[in-house]
Design a protein around this motif. Structure first.
Motif, mmCIF file in Angstrom:
data_model
loop_
_atom_site.group_PDB
_atom_site.id
_atom_site.type_symbol
_atom_site.label_atom_id
_atom_site.label_comp_id
_atom_site.label_asym_id
_atom_site.label_seq_id
_atom_site.Cartn_x
_atom_site.Cartn_y
_atom_site.Cartn_z
ATOM 1 N N ALA A 21 -0.942 20.983 -22.262
ATOM 2 C CA ALA A 21 -0.866 21.816 -20.743
ATOM 3 C C ALA A 21 0.077 21.512 -19.563
ATOM 4 O O ALA A 21 -0.353 20.173 -19.213
ATOM 5 N N LEU A 22 0.737 22.396 -19.086
ATOM 6 C CA LEU A 22 0.834 22.025 -17.787
ATOM 7 C C LEU A 22 0.614 22.991 -16.531
ATOM 8 O O LEU A 22 0.246 24.410 -16.477
ATOM 9 N N SER A 23 -0.453 22.815 -15.958
ATOM 10 C CA SER A 23 -0.864 23.351 -14.738
ATOM 11 C C SER A 23 -0.312 24.279 -14.068
ATOM 12 O O SER A 23 1.123 23.559 -13.387
ATOM 13 N N LYS A 62 4.088 36.235 -22.500
ATOM 14 C CA LYS A 62 3.367 36.063 -21.455
ATOM 15 C C LYS A 62 2.672 34.426 -22.770
ATOM 16 O O LYS A 62 2.527 34.009 -23.382
ATOM 17 N N GLY A 63 2.619 33.692 -20.868
ATOM 18 C CA GLY A 63 1.904 32.617 -21.575
ATOM 19 C C GLY A 63 0.034 32.084 -21.909
ATOM 20 O O GLY A 63 -0.374 33.398 -21.566
ATOM 21 N N TRP A 94 -1.448 25.946 -18.838
ATOM 22 C CA TRP A 94 -0.142 26.724 -19.586
ATOM 23 C C TRP A 94 -0.249 26.144 -20.624
ATOM 24 O O TRP A 94 0.238 24.725 -20.543
ATOM 25 N N LEU A 95 -0.473 26.511 -22.310
ATOM 26 C CA LEU A 95 -1.307 25.977 -23.303
ATOM 27 C C LEU A 95 0.531 25.772 -23.681
ATOM 28 O O LEU A 95 0.871 27.076 -24.108
ATOM 29 N N LEU A 96 0.998 24.820 -23.433
ATOM 30 C CA LEU A 96 2.343 24.368 -24.582
ATOM 31 C C LEU A 96 2.435 24.053 -26.170
ATOM 32 O O LEU A 96 2.730 24.495 -26.615
ATOM 33 N N GLN A 97 2.164 22.329 -25.897
ATOM 34 C CA GLN A 97 2.153 22.176 -27.787
ATOM 35 C C GLN A 97 1.477 22.790 -28.809
ATOM 36 O O GLN A 97 -0.136 23.288 -28.620
#
Length: 156
Positions: A21-23, A62-63, A94-97
């Motif tokens: 995730a990216l803060s 939407k993230g 923000w959940l990415l993977q």
């Protein structure tokens, strides 16, 4: 993010943080004057949403973020578990993977308000910020130097 006008999430970020995730931190300019988002939500504010899209796409998504109970929720900074600090900053991951494919993206935060009033004061969209999500490890190209025991001038 706003100062640099870009972001980059790569394998180094995910290895160091041991998260996928990216803060994303936003700022409430009224926070230091005692108007935190909880008070603003009581008055008119209905949502503070994080959105993203592929560069060149017209569709915003939407993230997603993880809640304290490990469930998945849409990134709304008015969720009950999001806390605003004394300086007016709020952070969500923000959940990415597994959710977002690698590539070039644009991100944006926008607010939505309720109540009566003209359409132009029913919300606000922050400036779009572009960035890269790349977690593919680089591969070696060619052979490592020196190719033999002696180094020739110009061969580095």
């Amino acid at each position: 993010l706003k100062r640099d006008r870009s972001f980059q999430f790569n394998i180094l970020n995910s290895v160091e943080d041991e998260e996928d995730a990216l803060s994303v931190t936003i700022f409430n300019p009224l926070g230091s004057s005692g108007k935190n988002v909880t008070k603003l939500a009581i008055e008119r504010l209905e949502e503070i949403m994080f959105s993203y899209r592929n560069v060149g796409s017209s569709t915003w998504k939407k993230g997603l973020t993880s809640t304290p109970t490990k469930s998945i929720a849409t990134m709304d900074y008015l969720l009950p578990f999001v806390e605003e600090d004394n300086y007016g900053f709020l952070t969500l991951d923000w959940l990415l993977q597994g959710v977002v494919q690698e590539g070039e993206y644009e991100i944006m935060v926008e607010t939505g308000c309720g109540g009566s009033g003209p359409e132009e004061v029913q919300g606000f969209q922050e400036h779009v910020i572009a960035g890269t999500y790349d977690i593919t490890r680089p591969e070696q190209y060619g052979s490592a130097t020196p190719l033999r025991q002696d180094i020739i001038v110009g061969e580095e």
